[in-house]
Design a protein around this motif. Structure first.
Motif: not given
Lengths: 97, 444
Positions: B311-317, B328-332, B346-350
């Motif tokens: 969900g985070a736009t910039r997750p740790p690698l 990144p930046g997606r939710l189920p 998946i989508a950018p937001a629910p």
């Protein structure tokens, strides 16, 4: 659109909660009594937090969620044999919390 | 069916490719385990004639007879699933068959049969368990990070305590495989070993694993009811320290109740403790470093990982960058499949339309666990709500609840790290020791 199941034990959907809320059930105890939410095998362990979030969002904040539903022993489903030997009148005093 | 001696029945069933454990009550949706902690109703089956057995909490034995409980002609293929397809967003049963009392009675009987409340146990009823009445100064509930650390602190201060742990092995989160790594030897397994060393042979600690606390009754003296396999304990306690942890949750979206969707710690235990991968390719959803470590370990073990959706736009690698797509930046938003998860959208937001689709043999869904607040609620302690986790026990810095005889620490008081849980256990034990000695506290 398929169902979003909030309470798996009793198959209560997100739509059920929306309708119940619209019908005036605006606290968890009331939602529970109307929809059957949290009344199954797990007694809310898997749905109470989700239902709380649903209420917080519609009512405008965590403070508005107020109390969880009434909690009663037993915490986990337990065979009656575990308590059958406690003679009647000898059980722990039931006091209202 | 082959199985490893001693492993949980649910793990053995998943390893053997069993997908549907049962059917849900109303819509006959397929059900399978997702928490593997003995809290959800997904893994319930009829075992040796006893209904509603938690197969994730039952060690497998040769010759066990395991049956699915609901569904016609069988739980695996259940014709009543049609109810689910036909009912759209749900059935409002409040206004059905209410035209007359007779119709209502008839419908109630029919619906009961349809939903299948199950069959009574076969064979002789179990004989009553003997009940023992104990008196103890301090009872600790839960032998995870906070509970063990509290017991350690009480021991150090010369206070005797009795610790009830539900599982056969104390450790809780400290047993999690994905927290066990740590280059400096400070992983959770190293800490657990250290705690066990410090507590081993302690005459101040009475450690009872395999003991489930099911009720707390407040009063002049607290009464704690705990059950074991062969006896029931009714314990009068002067002080109670609740460190009963939390319940695994999964993110809520369409189809998130499908078998094959697992909470992180459930999957963690399947993979690290039992060596079971219930389906491939694996999709992981979440942001934590431990999830990235889990994904890396899966790839290293040769397991096919379709993606890590964050969900985070910039997750740790992740360490194994490039071994699997990091989204990144997606939710189920939608899981689909017949009896088991097959696809994940998946989508950018629910609220937004799906813009990605994965073949999915198994979904690891990270979501904040819900604190186990109930025992504190039994004792009349104040509980509040926090969207970050759920209902939680309200405590001060010293682990004090609104009931002077009850203390609480760790994940039953809200979301926290392993380090914070250990520290909370230490503080609550300190606060409790001070309350017992009238405020001065005794340091050895």
């Amino acid at each position: 659109m398929g169902k979003v199941i909030v309470c798996r034990c009793e198959d209560v959907t997100l739509e059920d909660l929306r309708q119940a809320f619209a019908a005036g059930h605006r606290d968890l105890e009331s939602l529970k009594r109307f929809t059957g939410l949290s009344t199954g095998f797990c007694q809310g362990k898997c749905c109470a937090a989700h239902a709380g979030r649903f209420l917080a969002e519609l009512r405008g904040g965590d403070d508005m969620v107020c109390d969880p539903t009434r909690t009663r022993p037993l915490l986990h489903p337990t065979p009656a044999a575990c308590f059958a030997a406690i003679a009647s009148g000898e059980a722990p005093d039931q006091e209202d919390a | 069916m082959p199985a490893r001696a001693g492993e949980p029945l649910a793990a053995a069933l998943l390893a053997a490719g069993v997908q549907v454990f049962g059917r849900s009550l109303k819509y006959h949706r397929p059900r399978g385990p997702y928490c593997l902690q003995g809290h959800c109703s997904g893994c319930l089956m009829r075992v040796d004639g006893i209904p509603n057995v938690r197969t994730c909490q039952t060690a497998v034995r040769a010759g066990m007879v395991v049956e699915r409980q609901r569904g016609w002609p069988s739980a695996s293929f259940d014709a009543f699933r049609a109810l689910d397809w036909l009912s759209g967003q749900g059935i409002d049963h409040h206004s059905m068959f209410t035209s007359s009392a007779a119709t209502n009675r008839l419908a109630a009987r029919f619906v009961r049969r349809l939903s299948g409340f199950g069959e009574l146990p076969a064979g002789e009823p179990r004989p009553p368990a003997p009940v023992e009445r104990w008196q103890r100064q301090v009872v600790v509930v839960g032998g995870g990070a906070a509970g063990l650390q509290a017991a350690r602190e009480l021991h150090r201060r010369g206070v005797r305590s009795t610790l009830f742990e539900r599982q056969e092995v104390a450790g809780g989160r400290l047993l999690d495989g994905s927290d066990s790594a740590g280059g400096d030897g400070q992983g959770s397994w190293a800490r657990l070993a250290e705690l066990h060393r410090q507590l081993e042979g302690s005459e101040n600690l009475e450690l009872l694993p395999g003991t489930t606390v099911v009720a707390v009754y407040p009063g002049d003296r607290l009464q704690v009811v705990a059950v074991q396999e062969r006896r029931t304990l009714v314990v009068e306690a002067e002080r109670l320290l609740l460190a009963c942890g939390d319940y695994e949750q999964v993110r809520l979206f369409e189809g998130s109740d499908l078998p094959g969707v697992f909470a992180v710690r459930a999957f963690d235990r399947l993979f690290y403790l039992h060596g079971v991968i219930p389906g491939e390719p694996v999709v992981l959803c979440g942001d934590s470093p431990r999830l990235l470590r889990l994904a890396g370990d899966l790839v290293a073990a040769g397991v096919e990982v379709a993606a890590l959706v964050s969900g985070a736009t910039r997750p740790p690698l992740p360490a194994g960058e490039g071994a699997f797509p990091l989204v990144p930046g997606r939710l189920p938003v939608r899981a689909s499949g017949g009896r088991w998860i097959e696809r994940l959208e998946i989508a950018p937001a629910p609220s937004e339309p799906a813009d990605g689709l994965f073949d999915c043999g198994c979904l690891v869904s990270e979501y904040p666990p819900a604190p186990a607040y109930e025992l504190a609620h039994h004792a009349g302690c104040r509980v509040d709500f926090d969207s970050a986790c759920g209902f939680r026990v309200v405590v001060d810095d010293g682990g004090r609840t609104s009931n002077a005889a009850v203390f609480a620490a760790g994940h039953c008081t809200g979301a926290m790290s392993l380090e914070q849980a250990l520290e909370a256990g230490r503080r609550a034990a300190t606060g409790m020791a001070e309350s017992l000695s009238g405020g001065s506290g005794r340091e050895d």
